[in-house]
Design an enzyme around this catalytic site. Structure first.
Site, PDB file in Angstrom:
ATOM      1  N   ARG A  76       0.831  -1.213   0.000  1.00 43.48           N
ATOM      2  CA  ARG A  76       0.000   0.000   0.000  1.00 43.48           C
ATOM      3  C   ARG A  76       0.855   1.248   0.000  1.00 43.48           C
ATOM      4  O   ARG A  76       2.014   1.229   0.430  1.00 43.48           O
ATOM      5  CB  ARG A  76      -0.892   0.038   1.256  1.00 43.48           C
ATOM      6  CG  ARG A  76      -1.908  -1.050   1.279  1.00 43.48           C
ATOM      7  CD  ARG A  76      -2.865  -0.950   2.462  1.00 43.48           C
ATOM      8  NE  ARG A  76      -3.767  -2.102   2.422  1.00 43.48           N
ATOM      9  CZ  ARG A  76      -4.872  -2.153   1.685  1.00 43.48           C
ATOM     10  NH1 ARG A  76      -5.234  -1.099   0.976  1.00 43.48           N
ATOM     11  NH2 ARG A  76      -5.621  -3.229   1.668  1.00 43.48           N
ATOM     12  N   THR A 276     -16.038 -11.264  -6.704  1.00 43.53           N
ATOM     13  CA  THR A 276     -15.798  -9.830  -6.901  1.00 43.53           C
ATOM     14  C   THR A 276     -16.610  -9.186  -8.020  1.00 43.53           C
ATOM     15  O   THR A 276     -16.559  -9.629  -9.169  1.00 43.53           O
ATOM     16  CB  THR A 276     -14.281  -9.538  -7.094  1.00 43.53           C
ATOM     17  OG1 THR A 276     -13.578 -10.135  -5.990  1.00 43.53           O
ATOM     18  CG2 THR A 276     -13.995  -8.042  -7.081  1.00 43.53           C
TER      19      THR A 276
END
Ligand code: PEP
Length: 469
Positions: A76, A276
Site C-alpha cells: 500500500r 468480486t
C-alpha cells in the site's frame, strides 16, 4: 429433476449484515458460506459476526461455512500529508517507506529494492493510476506517470508480474489467523498466494494449531496462475479473486482465466469460488444490471462451485436481495448444465474413490434414482461425486460438524447430520432415514449410496449400493 439450487453462495459479512435477524434472512435467501474479510474491521467486529452467523445457522438448521479471508502481503501507499495529484508524463519517485525522501511516494511493506526494475509498471488504487519505472536506485524507483490521477494515502499498490520479496503470511495475518481459529472457522482464504509452498506454509500452521480448517488459495497474481496445478494439489479450494487478478493481468484476461481456473479445479475435485463485483450495482440498487446477471450465469455455466458477494452484502443497501438474486439466477441456469461423466483416462493414476464416484453417478442416471447418498467422514467423497456434476441431488451425511460446514460450499451437495454409526448397515439405514426426514427422498424412491465399509475411516470408499427409501 430437482428444482433445488446446486451452486453455492458466499456472502461477505460486514456492517450491513451483522445482525442475527438479517443473517437468518441471508441464510433463508440462500447464503451457504459467510466470509469475514480481515482486510477490514476489528477483531471485535469479526468475533461478533462469527457468533451471530453460528446463532443464525442454529436457528435456521442449515450448516454454514465460516471463512476467514486474510489480507495477505498487500502493498500500500504509506502516510501522505495530503492526496497527491499526478499528471501524465510527469516524473515521480516511488520508494520503500524507510528510503523515501522529500516528495517520494512511500510504499509499505518495502518491496522495491531488488524487485522493481526498469520497464515494470506500478499500479495504484486498483490500476486507476499507472506509473512506468525508468530506473531503480536502491529502494527508490524513478518513474514516469502513464495514467494520471489522484493518489490517496493507504491505497493498494500492484507491480504486475513482479515477484515481491514479502512473506506470504504477514504479522497481521498471523495475528488474524490466531484470532480466527478461536472463532471455529471452517476455511481460511489465503490472499496473494504465489506458489504451492505458500499454501503448505499456511497448512502447516493450521496443523500445528490443531485446526481442521481448509485452505482456499486466492488466485490473484500472475505467479499463482502459472503455478495453478501445483497450488491445486496443496489447497482444498480456490477463489478466482477477480479484483486483484484484473489489476495484475489486465481485465481483458480475466474472463478466460476464470474459465481455465474453474476447469482445473473441477478436474481435481476441488471447489472453485468466483468472486468480486458479481452484482456490484446492487450495493446501491435493488436490481442488478443485465450484464451482472449474465456474469453470475456465465460463472455457473463455467462450472463454478460457488459465487461470492463482497461489498454487496458487507456494506450494501440490499444484502438480502443480492443473495436472492444470485439464487434465482442459479436456479434459472442450472438445468442447462451438462453432466460431466468421464471415462477414466488410461494415463490417470487409478483411485478407487474416483472410480466409485463415477460409477455411482452413472448408476443414479441409468436408474433415474432420486438421489445419490454419500455417507462421508471428511466430505472428500462428496467432492469426488460433485466434480462429475450429476443431475441427481447429492446428499452428504456425516456426524462430523466440521465436515458438514466444509461441504456447505461444495457444488450440489446437501449436507445432513446423522448420528455416528458403528457398522455399515446402520450407516445405510441412518443415511436413508435422514434423506427422507429432510424431504429429499420419499418412501419407495430409489437411491444410490456410495461409502466405505470401514465405517469412519477416511478414504475407504469401496461400495456402491442401490436401495429403496
Ligand atoms: C479480490 O481481489 O477479488 C478479492 C476477492 O480479494 P479482496 O476482496 O480481499 O481484495
Amino acid at each position: 429433476m430437482t428444482a433445488e439450487r446446486r451452486t453455492k453462495i458466499v456472502a461477505t459479512i460486514g456492517p450491513a449484515s451483522t445482525r442475527e435477524d438479517l443473517l437468518s434472512s441471508l441464510i433463508e435467501a440462500g447464503m451457504d458460506g459467510a466470509r469475514l474479510n480481515f482486510s477490514h474491521g476489528t477483531h471485535e467486529e469479526h468475533g461478533e459476526s462469527a457468533r451471530l452467523v453460528r446463532a443464525a445457522q442454529a436457528a435456521m438448521g442449515r450448516p454454514i461455512a465460516l471463512i476467514a479471508d486474510l489480507q495477505g502481503p498487500k502493498v500500500r501507499i504509506g502516510d501522505l500529508p495530503a492526496p497527491v495529484e499526478l499528471r501524465e508524463g510527469e516524473a515521480v519517485v516511488v520508494a520503500d517507506q524507510d528510503a523515501a525522501r522529500g516528495d517520494d511516494l512511500p510504499v509499505a511493506p518495502g518491496v522495491l529494492a531488488g524487485a522493481a526494475h526498469a520497464g515494470c509498471d506500478i499500479l495504484i488504487d486498483d490500476g486507476l493510476v499507472r506509473l512506468r519505472v525508468e530506473r531503480v536506485e536502491g529502494a527508490r524507483a524513478f518513474s514516469r506517470v502513464v495514467t494520471g490521477g489522484v493518489v490517496n494515502p493507504h491505497k493498494g499498490v500492484n507491480l504486475p508480474g513482479v515477484s515481491l520479496p514479502v512473506p506470504s503470511l504477514t504479522e497481521k495475518d498471523l495475528a488474524d489467523l490466531d484470532f480466527a481459529l478461536g472463532l471455529g472457522i471452517d476455511y481460511v482464504a489465503q490472499s496473494f498466494v504465489r506458489s504451492r509452498a505458500d499454501v503448505a506454509l499456511l497448512r502447516a500452521k493450521l496443523e500445528r494449531a490443531g485446526s481442521e480448517a481448509w485452505v482456499i488459495a486466492k488466485i490473484e497474481l500472475q505467479e499463482a496462475v502459472a503455478a495453478l496445478p501445483d497450488i491445486l494439489e496443496e489447497a482444498d479450494a480456490v477463489m478466482i479473486a477477480r479484483g486483484d487478478l484484473g489489476v495484475e493481468v489486465g481485465v481483458a484476461e480475466v474472463p478466460l482465466l476464470q474459465k481455465q481456473i474453474i476447469l482445473s479445479a473441477l478436474e481435481r475435485g476441488k471447489p472453485a469460488i468466483t468472486a468480486t463485483q458479481m452484482l456490484e450495482s446492487m450495493i446501491a440498487r435493488p436490481e442488478p444490471t443485465r450484464a451482472e446477471a449474465s456474469d453470475v450465469a456465465n460463472a455457473i455455466l463455467d462450472g463454478t462451485s460457488a459465487v461470492m458477494l463482497s461489498a454487496e452484502t458487507a456494506v450494501g443497501r440490499y444484502p438480502v436481495e443480492a443473495v436472492e438474486t444470485m439464487a434465482e439466477i442459479a436456479r434459472a441456469v442450472e438445468p442447462s448444465l451438462g453432466y460431466r461423466h468421464q471415462l477414466p483416462a488410461a494415463a490417470e493414476a487409478p483411485t478407487v474413490g474416483r472410480a466409485m464416484s463415477n460409477a455411482a453417478c452413472d448408476l443414479a442416471e441409468a436408474l433415474s434414482a432420486k438421489a445419490i447418498l454419500v455417507p462421508t467422514f471428511t466430505g472428500k467423497t462428496a467432492s469426488a461425486v460433485a466434480r462429475l456434476r450429476p443431475q441427481r441431488p447429492i446428499v452428504a451425511l456425516t456426524h462430523v460438524l466440521g465436515s458438514l460446514q466444509h461441504m456447505a460450499l461444495e457444488w450440489g451437495v446437501t449436507p445432513l447430520e446423522i448420528e455416528e454409526s458403528t457398522d455399515v448397515d446402520d450407516l445405510w439405514r441412518r443415511s436413508i432415514d435422514a434423506a427422507r426426514e429432510a424431504g429429499i427422498v420419499s418412501e419407495g424412491d430409489r437411491v444410490v449410496l456410495t461409502a466405505g465399509t470401514a465405517v469412519n475411516i477416511p478414504g475407504s470408499t469401496n461400495v456402491i449400493k442401490v436401495d429403496t427409501a
